[in-house]
Write a protein that holds these residues in place. Structure first.
Motif, PDB file in Angstrom:
ATOM      1  N   GLU A  44      -9.869   5.158  -2.591  1.00 43.09           N
ATOM      2  CA  GLU A  44      -9.472   3.773  -2.871  1.00 43.09           C
ATOM      3  C   GLU A  44      -9.944   2.846  -1.763  1.00 43.09           C
ATOM      4  N   GLN A  52     -12.568  -0.354  -1.843  1.00 41.67           N
ATOM      5  CA  GLN A  52     -12.168  -1.682  -1.374  1.00 41.67           C
ATOM      6  C   GLN A  52     -12.796  -2.067  -0.037  1.00 41.67           C
ATOM      7  N   LEU A  80      -4.573   0.450   3.685  1.00 42.14           N
ATOM      8  CA  LEU A  80      -4.120   0.124   2.329  1.00 42.14           C
ATOM      9  C   LEU A  80      -2.624  -0.183   2.384  1.00 42.14           C
ATOM     10  N   ARG A 101       0.198  -0.402  -2.621  1.00 44.14           N
ATOM     11  CA  ARG A 101      -0.996   0.090  -3.321  1.00 44.14           C
ATOM     12  C   ARG A 101      -0.999   1.613  -3.343  1.00 44.14           C
TER      13      ARG A 101
END
Length: 85
Positions: free
Chosen positions: A58, A62, A69, A73
Motif C-alpha cells: 500500500e 501511495q 500510513l 488506513r
C-alpha cells in the motif's frame, strides 16, 4: 533487467520476487490488483508473509513509507483482507 517494482518505496528483493512469482511484474499490475489483492495472491501462493507486506505494498502504491500510513488506513486494509477471507 530493469525491474520497475524495485524502484517503488518499501519493496525490496524478496517482496518483488514474491510479487513476480504470482504474476505481478509491473506497477500497472500492482495497481490493478491493489494492495489487498496482491497480498492475498502472495499469501495464497504459500509464502509466509506478515501484515507488513500488506502495508509495504500500500505504501508503495501511495509512494510513502509503510510506517507512515495512517492507522485508519491500515485498519481499512485489514478489514478488506478479512472480507476476502
Amino acid at each position: 533487467m530493469n525491474d520497475e517494482l524495485r524502484h517503488l518505496k518499501n519493496l525490496g528483493k524478496t517482496s518483488t520476487q514474491w510479487l513476480h512469482a504470482v504474476g505481478i511484474h509491473t506497477i500497472s499490475d500492482l495497481r490493478r490488483l491493489g494492495a489487498v489483492g496482491a497480498y492475498r495472491a502472495v499469501q495464497l501462493r504459500g509464502f509466509r508473509v506478515s501484515k507488513v507486506l500488506l502495508y509495504a505494498i500500500e505504501g508503495a502504491l501511495q509512494d510513502v513509507h509503510w510506517n507512515d500510513l495512517p492507522a485508519e488506513r491500515k485498519q481499512a486494509l485489514l478489514g478488506q483482507l478479512d472480507a476476502k477471507s
